[in-house]
Design an enzyme around this catalytic site. Structure first.
Site, PDB file in Angstrom:
ATOM      1  N   GLY A  94       0.812  -1.208   0.000  1.00  0.00           N
ATOM      2  CA  GLY A  94       0.000   0.000   0.000  1.00  0.00           C
ATOM      3  C   GLY A  94       0.847   1.259   0.000  1.00  0.00           C
ATOM      4  CB  THR A  95       2.238   3.614  -1.851  1.00  0.00           C
ATOM      5  OG1 THR A  95       1.727   3.215  -3.112  1.00  0.00           O
ATOM      6  CG2 THR A  95       3.378   2.691  -1.475  1.00  0.00           C
ATOM      7  CB  THR A  96       1.468   7.668  -1.524  1.00  0.00           C
ATOM      8  OG1 THR A  96       2.186   6.956  -2.525  1.00  0.00           O
ATOM      9  CG2 THR A  96       2.360   8.728  -0.933  1.00  0.00           C
TER      10      THR A  96
END
Length: 282
Positions: free
Chosen positions: A48-50
């Protein structure tokens, strides 16, 4: 009188740390204590990002995009990466999504357990330190590519101000001033925040700045998802003030995202970029 349904250790006074209790009674339930096959597992698990954080007079907010990737594949378009950890704090996850969500849930229980045992809440610095210890316990997983690097924010009632804490994979804790971002798109998000941040932002302006930063991150980082108008998927924004924390309503975030998109139609590079005069990209 003892309860035959529970081991004696569950009924005796103990540590105010739930993770310490778990380490003694069921260590295999801790995220960092599980065995994994040798080798780098990073490409096999969704990441997962950001995440971005912005402080403003009277509070702080945390915002995250909705995309999770698995190698070059979009694993999820609507993952949630921002979680309230108690009334006055929240954490955003970056890194291995499954482990990160589990760590945040353990942290939520850690804070609740402390409050029940001690009869009072931890200070914001105490909360930040507890999260640091949980991250340090995941170091073995991080060395195999399953890193968890959250961004933690909270409203400090003692100082009457919002505060931002970042971490490294060893559990090192760093307090940030004004704004910060973590995740694969953080370099682009921080560049955007540098241009847009002011120390006198209103809450609504801070929300706009966070969405602008996530838009810029998505513009240059393939692992970060921008506003998805077709599917009505927009960033999650959580605001914390002296009154407590609350998620910004999805419709309100959609309106801000719509305004950002409209602004980029004539100025693709952002509010401070020059207006294209030859049809090219600013």
């Amino acid at each position: 009188m003892s309860d035959p349904r529970l081991p004696a250790s569950y009924l005796q006074p103990g540590s105010s740390s739930f993770s310490d209790f778990l380490a003694q009674q069921a260590p295999d339930l801790l995220p960092g204590r599980r065995s994994v096959p040798q080798g780098n597992a990073a490409d096999l698990a969704p990441h997962g990002t950001t995440i971005v954080a912005v402080a403003f007079p009277g509070g702080v907010l945390l915002a995250g995009d909705r995309r999770a990737t698995m190698g070059n594949i979009i694993a999820s378009r609507d993952i949630e990466k921002v979680f309230p950890t108690d009334e006055f704090s929240a954490a955003g996850i970056a890194g291995t999504a499954g482990l990160a969500v589990e760590m945040v849930r353990l942290f939520q229980t850690e804070l609740e357990h402390y409050e029940k045992i001690e009869g009072t809440t931890l200070s914001l610095d105490g909360k930040a330190n507890r999260l640091s210890a949980l991250i340090r316990g995941n170091l073995g997983m991080a060395m195999q590519g399953l890193a968890v690097v959250p961004l933690f924010v909270g409203y400090d009632l003692d100082h009457a101000a919002g505060r931002i804490f970042s971490y490294d994979v060893t559990g090192g804790r760093y307090e940030e001033t004004g704004f910060h971002a973590v995740g694969s798109g953080s370099l682009f998000a921080r560049g955007s925040l540098k241009k847009l941040f002011r120390s006198d932002l209103s809450q609504d302006e801070a929300v706009r700045v966070a969405v602008e930063a996530l838009y810029d991150a998505a513009d240059d980082d393939s692992a970060t998802g921008g506003p998805d108008v077709t599917r009505a998927i927009y960033p999650i924004v959580h605001v914390i003030t002296a009154e407590g924390g609350a998620r910004v309503a999805p419709d309100a975030v959609a309106d801000v995202a719509g305004a950002v998109i409209a602004g980029r139609m004539g100025r693709p590079g952002g509010p401070h970029a020059p207006i294209p005069t030859d049809g090219g990209q600013a």
